[in-house]
Design a protein around this motif. Structure first.
Motif, PDB file in Angstrom:
ATOM      1  N   PHE A   1       8.291  11.270  25.541  1.00  0.00           N
ATOM      2  CA  PHE A   1       8.502  10.023  26.288  1.00  0.00           C
ATOM      3  C   PHE A   1       9.549  10.243  27.365  1.00  0.00           C
ATOM      4  N   PRO A   2       9.486   9.445  28.438  1.00  0.00           N
ATOM      5  CA  PRO A   2      10.477   9.595  29.504  1.00  0.00           C
ATOM      6  C   PRO A   2      11.827   8.982  29.166  1.00  0.00           C
ATOM      7  N   SER A   3      11.892   8.147  28.118  1.00  0.00           N
ATOM      8  CA  SER A   3      13.170   7.525  27.758  1.00  0.00           C
ATOM      9  C   SER A   3      13.230   7.276  26.262  1.00  0.00           C
ATOM     10  N   ALA A   4      14.457   7.195  25.745  1.00  0.00           N
ATOM     11  CA  ALA A   4      14.658   6.925  24.327  1.00  0.00           C
ATOM     12  C   ALA A   4      14.214   5.513  23.974  1.00  0.00           C
TER      13      ALA A   4
ATOM     14  N   ASN B   1      14.344  12.435  18.742  1.00  0.00           N
ATOM     15  CA  ASN B   1      15.533  13.075  19.295  1.00  0.00           C
ATOM     16  C   ASN B   1      15.453  13.054  20.815  1.00  0.00           C
ATOM     17  N   VAL B   2      16.604  13.064  21.452  1.00  0.00           N
ATOM     18  CA  VAL B   2      16.689  13.241  22.896  1.00  0.00           C
ATOM     19  C   VAL B   2      17.343  14.584  23.148  1.00  0.00           C
TER      20      VAL B   2
ATOM     21  N   VAL C   1      16.432   8.767  13.553  1.00  0.00           N
ATOM     22  CA  VAL C   1      16.788   9.156  14.918  1.00  0.00           C
ATOM     23  C   VAL C   1      18.117   9.878  14.905  1.00  0.00           C
ATOM     24  N   SER C   2      18.348  10.688  15.932  1.00  0.00           N
ATOM     25  CA  SER C   2      19.617  11.395  16.083  1.00  0.00           C
ATOM     26  C   SER C   2      20.665  10.470  16.691  1.00  0.00           C
ATOM     27  N   SER C   3      21.919  10.894  16.641  1.00  0.00           N
ATOM     28  CA  SER C   3      22.995  10.088  17.214  1.00  0.00           C
ATOM     29  C   SER C   3      22.825   9.935  18.727  1.00  0.00           C
ATOM     30  N   ARG C   4      22.221  10.937  19.389  1.00  0.00           N
ATOM     31  CA  ARG C   4      21.993  10.818  20.831  1.00  0.00           C
ATOM     32  C   ARG C   4      21.011   9.683  21.121  1.00  0.00           C
TER      33      ARG C   4
ATOM     34  N   VAL D   1      23.321  17.479  11.865  1.00  0.00           N
ATOM     35  CA  VAL D   1      22.768  16.456  12.747  1.00  0.00           C
ATOM     36  C   VAL D   1      23.167  15.082  12.208  1.00  0.00           C
ATOM     37  N   HIS D   2      23.757  14.274  13.076  1.00  0.00           N
ATOM     38  CA  HIS D   2      24.112  12.907  12.658  1.00  0.00           C
ATOM     39  C   HIS D   2      22.849  12.046  12.732  1.00  0.00           C
ATOM     40  N   VAL D   3      22.502  11.417  11.619  1.00  0.00           N
ATOM     41  CA  VAL D   3      21.203  10.756  11.486  1.00  0.00           C
ATOM     42  C   VAL D   3      21.384   9.255  11.275  1.00  0.00           C
ATOM     43  N   TYR D   4      20.519   8.486  11.913  1.00  0.00           N
ATOM     44  CA  TYR D   4      20.450   7.042  11.702  1.00  0.00           C
ATOM     45  C   TYR D   4      19.030   6.674  11.268  1.00  0.00           C
TER      46      TYR D   4
END
Length: 591
Positions: free
Chosen positions: A67-70, A104-105, A137-140, A168-171
């Motif tokens: 995708f082009p954006s988160a 992830n981003v 999802v990642s923290s980024r 990896v910080h995960v949410y």
């Protein structure tokens, strides 16, 4: 030099995987492939296009999407998971398809139509951490979308993942109505107790050596135990405190979620025979420091250091506490520090609760006993490790193994009957051998010695419910949940409540608590068993059959004979009612 340059760009990557794909293929290969192909063509691919995404590739049950954006990536993922839940509603379980999604981003490398790089690899690892039907999802990603999309998040902290150098910080994304409600419930402020209340966060290991992690954990646990022995203190239980390990939370949020006035945080730096401990006592409402201190000591003085920390804390929170109450916080010290060191290592492994960690814990406790045969805590801790091995199905569940655990717990109480942990260990061992009256006596004694001991309240509720007193069990499980509201094994608290409600004939309450327990981590088969029995007694046989299927996916060899022997129920009416419900639900008498 070559004129070719590696093409790179920043992108949001979604890794998707079908839950239980191998099992579905083994059951119906042709049908599974047809359903998955139709699902992708009719639903997944159009949804990705709607959010300006691109299907990079599909590999069996896996799909990689760019995708082009988160914001687009997460919005699409939420729509997909909600849509999948709707599509599965009216399908039989064997035809339902669920996805795990990881987002992830990161920087990616483009090779024709394919993409590579750590940005892709991390997304794949996040997918493996997601729940069935869930999104990780990642923290980024979190930083990009927080506040921009109407979803909630559950901070899972840093996670070590395969083939990625750094944690990896995960949410976890909470997008369903039930998940959002659960999150709102968790973040709601708890009322403050009518006595000084405190949570002690895990002390940070500053030694730069992962092997010293147990030492920092041991300091934290000793301080929790010492403060809990002061009857006027309300002390949050160890498991809820350790839920924050590896995180850097807002102290005011911690105090609100745990319902305490004060939070203690600190660090431990150990080098050779010297140790430096820093501690800060923080007002939970304002975030201001009430008291801070640094201690440099020889390692031989570790117990004096614990006493000094406890005394300073008592003085800062409740000045009128006198010397007599402070003395109650002194723990009995083993004669040999090496034995204490081994015991702390063993406890560190015990609380991980994996098969391998529990074996290592037993080895360390026995080694500690060989060095110091008078170290009561090591005997009690060995019983604790056995209990987790027992409920996890990792050891022989026969009478000889339970008798051995009971012998260790009895020895712990002989050596130190004023330690609540020892009484608690003996109470649990007595429950397993169905000596419920004696178990209740020991567990009440443990609570008398340490009123803030959440696990003792939990164990007492189990002994009462399985011993024929389910009504008396309920208040104790409520106290356990209040003392340890962030416990990683909170699901076990809920299943004990469901068990007591089942035996009381409060079937709707039993179903509600059992279903809630299944949304908590560390699921054990007893949660499905209680749910199945309650559903069957209510006449919801389809639901009960599905619960039995889920139960047998965790414990394929289970039958009524095993359950009757395993579950330590002394009350004949209660065991008969449980067995009748499981029989109606479809569990066979004997395999």
């Amino acid at each position: 030099m070559s004129d070719e340059r590696v093409q790179r760009r920043l992108a949001a990557i979604v890794a998707a995987d079908v839950v239980g794909y191998s099992k579905m293929m083994g059951r119906d290969e042709t049908g599974t492939l047809a359903r998955l192909k139709a699902l992708r063509a009719e639903f997944l691919h159009p949804k990705v296009t709607e959010y300006d995404g691109r299907i990079v590739k599909t590999t069996g049950d896996g799909t990689l999407i760019e995708f082009p954006s988160a914001v687009h990536a997460v919005s699409c993922a939420v729509d997909v998971q909600r849509g999948m839940a709707d599509r599965n509603k009216n399908l039989p379980p064997e035809h339902q398809i669920q996805f795990r999604l990881g987002i992830n981003v990161g920087d990616i490398i483009i090779d024709e139509d394919d993409i590579f790089g750590d940005g892709v690899n991390v997304a794949a690892r996040l997918e493996a951490l997601a729940e069935p039907g869930g999104i990780s999802v990642s923290s980024r990603v979190y930083d990009y979308i927080h506040g921009r999309i109407d979803v909630l998040f559950d901070d899972l902290g840093e996670q070590a993942v395969k083939n990625i150098a750094e944690p990896v910080h995960v949410y976890r994304v909470l997008f369903s109505e039930r998940a959002a409600a659960k999150s709102r419930e968790e973040t709601r402020s708890l009322p403050l107790p009518d006595r000084p209340s405190i949570a002690i966060l895990p002390f940070v290991n500053m030694s730069g050596d992962i092997e010293q992690e147990y030492f920092a954990d041991g300091i934290t646990e000793d301080l929790i135990t010492a403060l809990s022995r002061i009857r006027w203190f309300f002390v949050i239980a160890r498991n809820s405190c350790f839920a924050y390990k590896g995180q850097s939370p807002d102290i005011r949020d911690v105090a609100r979620r745990l319902g305490v006035s004060y939070v203690l945080e600190g660090s431990v730096r150990k080098a050779g025979n010297r140790v430096r401990v820093t501690a800060q006592l923080i007002d939970g409402s304002s975030g201001n420091h009430v008291w801070a201190q640094r201690y440099d000591r020889d390692i031989q003085d570790i117990f004096a250091l614990q006493d000094e920390l406890t005394e300073m804390l008592v003085g800062a929170i409740e000045p009128e506490f006198g010397k007599a109450e402070r003395e109650r916080a002194r723990a009995k010290c083993p004669d040999d520090l090496r034995a204490w060191d081994l015991c702390q290592r063993g406890l560190w492994h015990t609380y991980k609760r994996t098969r391998q960690d529990l074996v290592e814990a037993q080895r360390l406790f026995r080694e500690a006993i060989e060095i110091d045969s008078g170290l009561a805590r090591a005997y009690a801790a060995a019983e604790e490790a056995f209990f987790f091995q027992y409920v996890g199905g990792y050891v022989d569940t026969g009478g000889a193994a339970k008798a051995d655990a009971l012998r260790f717990a009895e020895r712990a109480v002989e050596l130190d009957g004023l330690d609540a942990f020892n009484r608690y260990a003996l109470g649990r061992a007595l429950t397993l051998v169905r000596r419920h009256d004696a178990a209740v006596f020991e567990l009440r004694k443990a609570i008398e010695l340490d009123p803030s001991f959440a696990q003792a309240h939990y164990a007492l509720s189990m002994a009462l419910a399985t011993g024929g007193h389910p009504q008396e069990a309920l208040p104790h499980i409520e106290v356990a949940m209040r003392l340890s509201p962030q416990d990683p094994y909170f699901g076990q608290f809920l299943v004990r409540k469901a068990e007591a409600c089942l035996f009381l004939g409060r079937l709707e309450d039993a179903v509600e608590s059992a279903e809630r327990s299944l949304h908590e981590p560390n699921i054990q088969w007893s949660r499905w068993a209680i749910l199945a029995a309650a559903q069957a007694h209510l006449g919801r046989l389809e639901d009960a059959h599905r619960s039995i299927d889920a139960l047998r996916s965790l414990r394929p060899e289970i039958d009524l004979a095993f359950t009757r022997d395993y579950w330590p129920i002394a009350d004949p009416d209660a065991i008969s009612y449980l067995m009748e419900g499981l029989r109606k639900a479809g569990l066979p008498e004997c395999l």
